[in-house]
Design a protein around this motif. Structure first.
Motif, short mmCIF file in Angstrom:
data_model
loop_
_atom_site.label_atom_id
_atom_site.label_comp_id
_atom_site.label_asym_id
_atom_site.label_seq_id
_atom_site.Cartn_x
_atom_site.Cartn_y
_atom_site.Cartn_z
N THR A 1 0.84 -1.20 0.00
CA THR A 1 0.00 0.00 0.00
C THR A 1 0.87 1.26 0.00
OG1 THR A 1 -0.09 0.23 2.39
CG2 THR A 1 -1.76 -1.21 1.37
N MET A 2 0.25 2.41 -0.18
CA MET A 2 0.99 3.66 -0.14
C MET A 2 1.58 3.90 1.25
SD MET A 2 2.20 6.03 -1.96
CE MET A 2 1.26 6.34 -3.43
N TYR A 3 0.90 3.43 2.29
CA TYR A 3 1.48 3.52 3.64
C TYR A 3 2.84 2.82 3.66
CZ TYR A 3 -3.19 4.82 5.34
OH TYR A 3 -4.39 5.45 5.56
N GLN A 4 2.90 1.63 3.09
CA GLN A 4 4.13 0.85 3.07
C GLN A 4 5.17 1.45 2.14
OE1 GLN A 4 1.77 -2.57 2.16
NE2 GLN A 4 2.36 -3.59 4.07
N ASN B 1 8.58 2.32 3.87
CA ASN B 1 9.69 1.46 3.49
C ASN B 1 10.58 1.99 2.36
OD1 ASN B 1 9.06 -0.70 5.36
ND2 ASN B 1 7.28 -1.06 4.08
N PHE B 2 10.09 2.98 1.63
CA PHE B 2 10.87 3.51 0.51
C PHE B 2 11.10 5.02 0.63
CE2 PHE B 2 8.90 -0.37 -1.04
CZ PHE B 2 10.00 -1.05 -1.54
N VAL B 3 10.01 5.79 0.68
CA VAL B 3 10.15 7.25 0.69
C VAL B 3 10.94 7.72 1.91
CG1 VAL B 3 8.90 9.44 0.74
CG2 VAL B 3 8.08 7.58 -0.71
N PHE B 4 10.54 7.29 3.10
CA PHE B 4 11.24 7.71 4.32
C PHE B 4 12.74 7.37 4.27
CE2 PHE B 4 9.15 9.09 8.42
CZ PHE B 4 8.14 9.79 7.80
N PRO C 1 -3.82 -0.96 -2.88
CA PRO C 1 -2.53 -1.48 -3.34
C PRO C 1 -1.87 -0.49 -4.31
CG PRO C 1 -4.14 -3.23 -3.33
CD PRO C 1 -4.89 -1.95 -3.06
N PHE C 2 -0.61 -0.20 -4.08
CA PHE C 2 0.12 0.78 -4.88
C PHE C 2 0.12 0.40 -6.36
CE2 PHE C 2 4.26 2.52 -6.43
CZ PHE C 2 3.89 3.84 -6.43
N ARG C 3 0.22 -0.87 -6.64
CA ARG C 3 0.23 -1.31 -8.05
C ARG C 3 -1.07 -0.93 -8.75
NH1 ARG C 3 -2.17 -6.16 -9.47
NH2 ARG C 3 -3.16 -7.24 -7.74
N HIS C 4 -2.19 -0.91 -8.02
CA HIS C 4 -3.46 -0.48 -8.62
C HIS C 4 -3.41 1.01 -8.94
CE1 HIS C 4 -5.98 -3.99 -6.73
NE2 HIS C 4 -5.01 -4.41 -7.50
N TYR D 1 2.14 13.94 -13.00
CA TYR D 1 1.18 13.71 -11.93
C TYR D 1 1.78 14.14 -10.59
CZ TYR D 1 -1.43 10.99 -15.30
OH TYR D 1 -2.15 10.61 -16.40
N TRP D 2 1.02 14.93 -9.84
CA TRP D 2 1.43 15.34 -8.50
C TRP D 2 0.79 14.38 -7.51
CZ3 TRP D 2 -0.72 16.77 -3.86
CH2 TRP D 2 0.10 17.47 -2.96
N MET D 3 1.61 13.74 -6.70
CA MET D 3 1.11 12.81 -5.69
C MET D 3 1.74 13.19 -4.36
SD MET D 3 1.05 8.65 -5.77
CE MET D 3 -0.09 8.58 -7.12
N CYS D 4 0.91 13.42 -3.36
CA CYS D 4 1.36 13.94 -2.07
C CYS D 4 2.49 13.13 -1.45
CB CYS D 4 0.20 14.08 -1.11
SG CYS D 4 -0.64 12.54 -0.70
N THR D 5 2.43 11.84 -1.55
CA THR D 5 3.44 10.98 -0.93
C THR D 5 4.84 11.31 -1.43
OG1 THR D 5 1.78 9.24 -1.01
CG2 THR D 5 4.01 8.58 -0.42
#
Length: 108
Positions: free
Chosen positions: A6-9, A13-16, A48-51, A68-72
């Motif tokens: 998910t975007m949470y993950q 796990n990646f962005v942070f 799910p992020f893939r979706h 595309y602007w995405m907040c994450t």
């Protein structure tokens, strides 16, 4: 597992980890020239992020090349104080929507 990530993950796990050293947004960490957003995305972080990626791919195939602007990825996840602006029009979301380059919002 990629299928259910998910975007949470993605954020945890990646962005942070990828932005921790400089405490910046993921977009800033890439060191690329800023590109004005064509579309703002509004999405559920539990999807799910893939979706999300697949839906944006579908949108792009119909609309052509876009940014595309995405907040994450656009917001600094280490410092979200900007989201608490007293004037909502100063929030990152409003600034994107009101920018001259933004065509609209993609609801995912």
């Amino acid at each position: 597992e990629w299928e259910s990530l998910t975007m949470y993950q993605v954020c945890t796990n990646f962005v942070f980890p990828l932005t921790c050293a400089h405490k910046c947004s993921y977009v800033e960490s890439l060191g690329l020239k800023a590109s004005p957003p064509t579309w703002m995305t509004s999405h559920f972080w539990g999807c799910p992020f893939r979706h999300t990626v697949n839906m944006l791919g579908g949108h792009s195939s119909l609309r052509g090349s876009a940014v595309y602007w995405m907040c994450t990825f656009a917001n600094n996840q280490h410092n979200l104080a900007e989201l608490e602006a007293a004037d909502i029009l100063q929030s990152p979301f409003a600034r994107v929507l009101l920018s001259m380059s933004c065509v609209g919002t993609v609801l995912l």
